[in-house]
Scaffold this active site. Structure first.
Site: not given
Ligand SMILES: *Cc1c(COP(=O)(O)O)cnc(C)c1O
Length: 392
Positions: A73, A155, A183, A205, A241, A329
């Protein structure tokens, strides 16, 4: 008997679904190949990428060429923001970007980075529920605005933005509009036509897929400068890749998330409401953060007066319960999260906040357990809280 872990931190990451893992496994072992190789293993990997791309495009109402796979993300957000802003700067279109105060750091820090290189940034405020007002966006738009980025769902506090409305405003002014939908996946519709978005970020994830793989939707015709240079993968928009197994996992997870979305929303919102009501009704000095109605089905973000959220997390963890403080964070620092500050939550209230985020495997029994241990933990912490003791 080993204590069952009650995992209430799905907004941070979700476990990989067993069906998703099964779909991925061959691409680590018996089917392993580089999608750029011309032999049969390479062709099978390329086919697997195409199949996953087909799923993502289908769920988003997009076409295959509009999907770029990324390493998650954060990378997708960086590609969207830097890629669109720099492509238009190159064409002399201007250097003004609009975003919101409650974005993920992968958006806010990407925007900060551009500011160092001459971009002008407008940060839209949010109301106490964590919502952006479309009128504020309308007023912020300038002739030199080259990008608007407002997240779909937050989030931390779970607030859901009026993305379609914001997108319609951007479209009137032909300004590319990006949304971080990380989210929202699994809970809300991701149809990019209905949402009026030009760019949309996903990461596997957060919907029962693997970590380290994401996708960016880029509407055809949107200017985009690649941010990772190298080979010609992803139509020259993201070199390297491809993470074949990961991308297969992302596709399988998104398909499953979409199939069970209706059930998931009902299941999670019921459990979420049990946490919210159970806490507000039985523990004095508690408060819900974020809008109640325009809220993700799995998010309960609560503030407890006269205690520290971090201490609460440790005591919960001793009982096998995983939750998160106001913001993962900024964990370890006493700074209140930028999201809670933007909502107008006081620093004292922010310090005592905890986020519970439920998921598909959470049961009513888990919530029963939480609601039994929570009042005890709160009482225990307040008993040693200096402020609380002087007050009574
Ligand atoms: C978790 C999250 C991200 C970051 O995604 P990653 O795959 O962990 O880099 C970005 N934006 C929001 C709103 C998130 O909850």
């Amino acid at each position: 008997m080993a204590q069952r872990t009650i995992y209430l931190d799905h907004a941070a990451t979700t476990p990989v679904d067993s069906h998703v893992l099964a779909a991925m496994l061959p691409y680590f072992t018996t089917q392993s190949g580089n999608a750029s190789s011309i032999h049969h293993r390479g062709r099978a990997s390329l086919q697997a990428l195409d199949d996953a791309r087909e799923i993502v495009a289908d769920v988003l109402g997009a076409s295959l060429k509009e999907i770029i796979f990324t390493g998650g993300g954060s990378e997708a957000n960086n590609l969207a923001i830097k890629g669109v802003a720099l492509a238009q700067q190159q064409r002399g279109k201007g250097q003004h970007i609009i975003t919101s105060a409650i974005e993920h750091h992968a958006v806010l820090h990407a925007v900060d980075y551009l500011q160092q290189y001459g971009f002008d940034i407008t940060i839209l405020p949010v109301d106490p529920g964590g919502l952006v007002y479309p009128d504020d966006l309308r007023k912020a738009i300038r002739p030199d605005t080259v990008l608007v980025s407002v997240m779909y769902a937050n989030n931390e506090v779970g607030s859901i933005q009026p993305v379609a409305e914001l997108g319609a405003i951007c479209r009137e002014h032909t300004i590319p509009f990006h949304t971080d939908a990380v989210q929202a996946a699994g809970s809300l519709s991701l149809n990019v036509q209905e949402l009026n978005v030009d760019l949309l970020t996903l990461t596997a994830h957060k919907f029962y897929g693997p970590q380290g793989v994401g996708a960016l939707y880029v509407r055809r015709g949107t200017p985009l400068l690649p941010q990772i240079n190298g080979g010609g993968q992803e139509r020259r928009r993201r070199a390297g890749t491809e993470n074949v197994a990961g991308i297969v996992g992302l596709g399988a997870a998104l398909r499953l998330a979409e199939e069970r979305r209706e059930w998931y929303v009902a299941h999670c919102s019921r459990l979420r409401d049990r946490i919210i009501e159970g806490t507000l009704e039985t523990i004095p000095g508690t408060q819900l953060n974020g809008d109640y109605h325009k809220r993700l089905p799995n998010n309960a973000h609560l503030s407890f007066e006269h205690l520290e959220g971090e201490s609460m997390l440790l005591l919960l963890d001793q009982q096998g319960i995983c939750a998160s403080s106001g913001s993962a964070c900024t964990s370890g620092s006493l700074e209140p999260s930028h999201v809670l500050s933007a909502l107008g939550v006081s620093p004292e209230q922010a310090v005592g906040s905890v986020r519970f985020s439920v998921g598909k495997d959470i049961t009513d029994t888990d919530i029963d357990t939480l609601l039994v241990v929570l009042p005890d933990i709160v009482a225990q912490l307040r008993a040693v809280a200096p402020l609380y003791n002087t007050r009574i």
